[in-house]
Design a protein around this motif. Structure first.
Motif, mmCIF file in Angstrom:
data_model
loop_
_atom_site.group_PDB
_atom_site.id
_atom_site.type_symbol
_atom_site.label_atom_id
_atom_site.label_comp_id
_atom_site.label_asym_id
_atom_site.label_seq_id
_atom_site.Cartn_x
_atom_site.Cartn_y
_atom_site.Cartn_z
ATOM 1 N N ALA A 16 2.542 -9.510 -14.260
ATOM 2 C CA ALA A 16 1.700 -10.252 -15.326
ATOM 3 C C ALA A 16 0.221 -10.058 -15.326
ATOM 4 O O ALA A 16 -0.400 -9.653 -16.273
ATOM 5 C CB ALA A 16 1.914 -11.793 -14.978
ATOM 6 N N GLY A 17 -0.293 -9.782 -14.122
ATOM 7 C CA GLY A 17 -1.509 -9.307 -14.163
ATOM 8 C C GLY A 17 -2.164 -8.039 -14.663
ATOM 9 O O GLY A 17 -3.069 -8.005 -15.410
ATOM 10 N N TYR A 18 -1.241 -7.146 -14.411
ATOM 11 C CA TYR A 18 -1.394 -5.799 -14.887
ATOM 12 C C TYR A 18 -1.120 -5.862 -16.441
ATOM 13 O O TYR A 18 -1.822 -4.814 -17.247
ATOM 14 C CB TYR A 18 -0.589 -4.953 -14.206
ATOM 15 C CG TYR A 18 -1.375 -4.385 -12.832
ATOM 16 C CD1 TYR A 18 -2.589 -4.045 -12.546
ATOM 17 C CD2 TYR A 18 -0.535 -4.557 -11.802
ATOM 18 C CE1 TYR A 18 -3.181 -3.681 -11.392
ATOM 19 C CE2 TYR A 18 -1.197 -4.518 -10.380
ATOM 20 C CZ TYR A 18 -2.303 -3.806 -10.239
ATOM 21 O OH TYR A 18 -2.751 -3.571 -8.846
ATOM 22 N N ALA A 19 -0.188 -6.511 -16.918
ATOM 23 C CA ALA A 19 0.125 -6.655 -18.051
ATOM 24 C C ALA A 19 -0.961 -7.295 -19.022
ATOM 25 O O ALA A 19 -1.115 -6.643 -20.187
ATOM 26 C CB ALA A 19 1.585 -7.433 -18.415
ATOM 27 N N ALA B 190 -6.391 1.209 -14.659
ATOM 28 C CA ALA B 190 -5.960 0.192 -13.699
ATOM 29 C C ALA B 190 -4.353 -0.172 -13.734
ATOM 30 O O ALA B 190 -4.051 -0.571 -12.718
ATOM 31 C CB ALA B 190 -6.662 -1.088 -13.757
ATOM 32 N N VAL B 191 -3.824 -0.124 -15.053
ATOM 33 C CA VAL B 191 -2.503 -0.591 -15.022
ATOM 34 C C VAL B 191 -1.496 0.333 -14.247
ATOM 35 O O VAL B 191 -0.413 0.045 -13.931
ATOM 36 C CB VAL B 191 -1.900 -0.722 -16.600
ATOM 37 C CG1 VAL B 191 -2.829 -1.645 -17.367
ATOM 38 C CG2 VAL B 191 -1.969 0.714 -17.111
ATOM 39 N N HIS B 192 -1.767 1.795 -13.986
ATOM 40 C CA HIS B 192 -1.128 2.513 -13.054
ATOM 41 C C HIS B 192 -0.797 2.155 -11.574
ATOM 42 O O HIS B 192 0.146 2.378 -10.977
ATOM 43 C CB HIS B 192 -1.743 3.968 -13.008
ATOM 44 C CG HIS B 192 -1.713 4.694 -14.295
ATOM 45 N ND1 HIS B 192 -0.625 5.501 -14.779
ATOM 46 C CD2 HIS B 192 -2.638 4.577 -15.437
ATOM 47 C CE1 HIS B 192 -0.945 6.050 -16.047
ATOM 48 N NE2 HIS B 192 -2.002 5.410 -16.539
ATOM 49 N N ALA B 193 -1.712 1.080 -11.178
ATOM 50 C CA ALA B 193 -1.612 0.529 -10.018
ATOM 51 C C ALA B 193 -0.350 0.139 -9.544
ATOM 52 O O ALA B 193 -0.040 -0.345 -8.286
ATOM 53 C CB ALA B 193 -2.967 -0.323 -9.612
ATOM 54 N N LEU B 194 0.169 -0.858 -10.780
ATOM 55 C CA LEU B 194 1.274 -1.675 -10.410
ATOM 56 C C LEU B 194 2.437 -0.614 -9.768
ATOM 57 O O LEU B 194 2.997 -1.255 -8.833
ATOM 58 C CB LEU B 194 2.028 -2.011 -11.674
ATOM 59 C CG LEU B 194 3.065 -2.878 -11.734
ATOM 60 C CD1 LEU B 194 3.112 -4.056 -10.781
ATOM 61 C CD2 LEU B 194 3.584 -3.387 -13.126
ATOM 62 N N ALA B 195 2.335 0.501 -10.042
ATOM 63 C CA ALA B 195 3.437 1.364 -9.366
ATOM 64 C C ALA B 195 3.414 1.430 -7.829
ATOM 65 O O ALA B 195 4.238 1.897 -7.069
ATOM 66 C CB ALA B 195 3.205 2.906 -10.061
ATOM 67 N N PHE B 196 2.124 1.308 -7.150
ATOM 68 C CA PHE B 196 1.625 1.553 -5.826
ATOM 69 C C PHE B 196 2.002 0.085 -5.084
ATOM 70 O O PHE B 196 1.895 0.240 -3.974
ATOM 71 C CB PHE B 196 0.373 1.680 -5.821
ATOM 72 C CG PHE B 196 -0.258 3.164 -6.578
ATOM 73 C CD1 PHE B 196 0.803 4.065 -6.494
ATOM 74 C CD2 PHE B 196 -1.326 3.049 -7.340
ATOM 75 C CE1 PHE B 196 0.447 5.180 -7.221
ATOM 76 C CE2 PHE B 196 -1.483 4.154 -7.891
ATOM 77 C CZ PHE B 196 -0.937 5.285 -8.000
ATOM 78 N N ALA C 144 6.418 0.754 -19.041
ATOM 79 C CA ALA C 144 5.869 0.474 -20.331
ATOM 80 C C ALA C 144 4.266 0.727 -20.515
ATOM 81 O O ALA C 144 3.689 1.005 -21.449
ATOM 82 C CB ALA C 144 6.319 -0.690 -20.894
ATOM 83 N N LEU C 145 3.809 0.169 -19.147
ATOM 84 C CA LEU C 145 2.370 -0.359 -19.456
ATOM 85 C C LEU C 145 1.441 1.064 -19.528
ATOM 86 O O LEU C 145 0.350 0.888 -20.447
ATOM 87 C CB LEU C 145 1.709 -0.969 -18.194
ATOM 88 C CG LEU C 145 2.224 -2.469 -18.027
ATOM 89 C CD1 LEU C 145 1.377 -3.123 -17.079
ATOM 90 C CD2 LEU C 145 2.059 -3.121 -19.297
ATOM 91 N N PRO C 146 1.398 2.003 -18.704
ATOM 92 C CA PRO C 146 0.778 3.099 -18.972
ATOM 93 C C PRO C 146 0.844 3.828 -20.312
ATOM 94 O O PRO C 146 -0.177 4.210 -20.925
ATOM 95 C CB PRO C 146 1.297 4.114 -17.922
ATOM 96 C CG PRO C 146 1.902 3.200 -16.806
ATOM 97 C CD PRO C 146 2.576 2.138 -17.510
ATOM 98 N N GLY D 187 0.661 -1.076 -0.048
ATOM 99 C CA GLY D 187 -0.050 -0.071 0.122
ATOM 100 C C GLY D 187 0.953 1.149 0.098
ATOM 101 O O GLY D 187 0.486 2.338 -0.587
ATOM 102 N N ARG D 188 1.980 1.357 0.554
ATOM 103 C CA ARG D 188 2.845 2.598 0.608
ATOM 104 C C ARG D 188 4.064 2.093 0.034
ATOM 105 O O ARG D 188 4.760 1.327 0.638
ATOM 106 C CB ARG D 188 3.181 3.072 2.289
ATOM 107 C CG ARG D 188 1.557 3.659 2.762
ATOM 108 C CD ARG D 188 2.022 3.958 4.268
ATOM 109 N NE ARG D 188 2.306 2.739 4.954
ATOM 110 C CZ ARG D 188 3.026 2.551 6.020
ATOM 111 N NH1 ARG D 188 3.716 3.684 6.645
ATOM 112 N NH2 ARG D 188 3.281 1.745 6.884
ATOM 113 N N THR D 189 4.384 2.763 -1.053
ATOM 114 C CA THR D 189 5.280 2.393 -1.828
ATOM 115 C C THR D 189 6.716 2.558 -1.463
ATOM 116 O O THR D 189 7.794 1.785 -1.789
ATOM 117 C CB THR D 189 5.356 2.840 -3.129
ATOM 118 O OG1 THR D 189 5.632 4.497 -3.044
ATOM 119 C CG2 THR D 189 4.312 2.585 -3.931
#
Length: 379
Positions: A252-255, A349-355, A320-322, A128-130
């Motif tokens: 992989a899930g976000y990809a 939703a793919v932005h959530a990988l960064a978090f 890359a994803l965003p 939750g907190r990166t």
């Protein structure tokens, strides 16, 4: 799209009918609170994917698991965000279970019930907190007669409302002021464990990422995994293996969500041939990087090289994803954006990988030190 077709074939092999049932549910219903996607995951045997065959599971290889995450992520970002927690927890615990003497009889018996009862395991490790220390437990344990009293909270905690078991990293505080890292196995119905609203974003709302609160929850000593003098590296090995599995599976899930958007661009022949080719090449490069990690780590990803390799892949994919998702939306066009919000939500939703921890800032110095010949120590 070839990569997604291959991923769907693997998913159908391990979980027959799951993708078809998920696709029959409107995207808004798949992603909202109270979504049926986690129940469908259980019904189709999703719980046992990474659990060894001797414990009733599939014992899937890393590459198969990655492709299943990719296929599911193309349909439901909420589902893969949630089940990544179960899968990496299973990979950790059962890596101990298959090694004689590393778990107690009570712990082993509990793990034997996971697949037959289709029990989902939530993770009480850092999230939750990166920029937080990912190895510092948020739950403390006070020794009492016969076990420990656990207090603290995990927020967000995916699978909070569907879990049968919470696996929580804990800090056992001793009289001399020292604290010992351990792992507690806590039934979801344990007195003192409660779930409270926390997730406020419409994106990924189906992952059940609310707060799990523990207030003097009693856990018997036999349900706490500790290092011990005879096996001092037990929890170090556990954390390293779990960390590598988590980073690979969540990426992989976000990809999968981004790949589904690219697939739409290719199928609808949006943009020029060159634009479509450039988009497909960038997507395939990200997937190839993740597949390379899966092929390299094998079944026991417990060393520094595995950690470094998966972090390189995760941060490259995260960057890359965003860009891929935004370009896909642009090529799909304004009318697609106006008529339905599903593609825009998938792109967001793919932005959530960064978090998900560790943030790039937290890992930068350890990675540079490792590439320069030093040890890889994450905090």
């Amino acid at each position: 799209m070839r990569s997604l077709d291959a991923a769907r074939a693997v998913c159908e092999q391990f979980h027959p009918g799951l993708l078809k049932e998920l696709e029959q549910i409107p995207s808004t219903d798949r992603e909202k609170p109270g979504s049926p996607v986690i129940d469908l995951f259980r019904i189709h045997g999703g719980v046992g994917l990474l659990i060894p065959e001797e414990y009733g599971g599939h014992g899937a290889a890393a590459l198969d698991a990655l492709r299943i995450q990719l296929a599911l992520g193309a349909v439901s970002p909420s589902l893969v965000a949630a089940v990544s927690m179960h899968h990496f927890t299973a990979a950790m615990l059962y890596s101990l279970a298959v090694k004689a003497g590393r778990l107690t009889g009570a712990q082993t018996e509990l793990l034997r019930r996971i697949v037959p009862d289709q029990q989902v395991m939530a993770s009480g490790w850092a999230e939750g907190r990166t920029e937080q220390n990912i190895l510092t437990p948020a739950v403390t344990a006070r020794p009492v007669d016969g076990g420990y009293l656990l207090s603290g909270s995990k927020k967000p905690c995916s699978l909070s409302r569907s879990m049968s078991l919470l696996t929580a990293s804990i800090a056992i505080h001793h009289d001399d002021g020292t604290a010992e890292l351990a792992l507690a196995l806590v039934p979801a119905d344990a007195p003192g464990l409660s779930v409270h609203p926390f997730w406020g974003n419409d994106l990924l709302a189906g992952a059940e990422s609310d707060e799990v609160r523990l207030t003097d929850v009693f856990v018997p000593a036999g349900m706490v995994v500790r290092a011990g003098a005879d096996d001092p590296h037990r929890l170090d090995d556990l954390q390293t293996a779990g960390f590598v599995w988590f980073e690979m599976l969540i990426s992989a899930g976000y990809a999968g969500g981004a790949a589904a958007l690219v697939e739409q661009v290719l199928e609808r022949e949006r943009g020029s041939v060159q634009e479509r080719a450039e988009l497909a090449v960038e997507m395939e490069a990200a997937l190839a990087l993740l597949e390379g990690v899966a092929r390299a780590i094998g079944t026991e990803p417990g060393d520094e090289e595995s950690v470094a390799r998966v972090l390189v892949a995760r941060y490259t994919v995260q960057k890359a994803l965003p860009r891929i998702a935004a370009r896909s939306l642009e090529l799909l066009g304004g009318l697609d954006f106006i008529r339905d919000s599903a593609h825009a939500q998938a792109a967001a939703a793919v932005h959530a990988l960064a978090f998900h921890p560790p943030g790039r800032g937290a890992a930068a110095e350890p990675l540079l030190r490792y590439f320069d010949g030093g040890a890889l120590v994450l905090a």
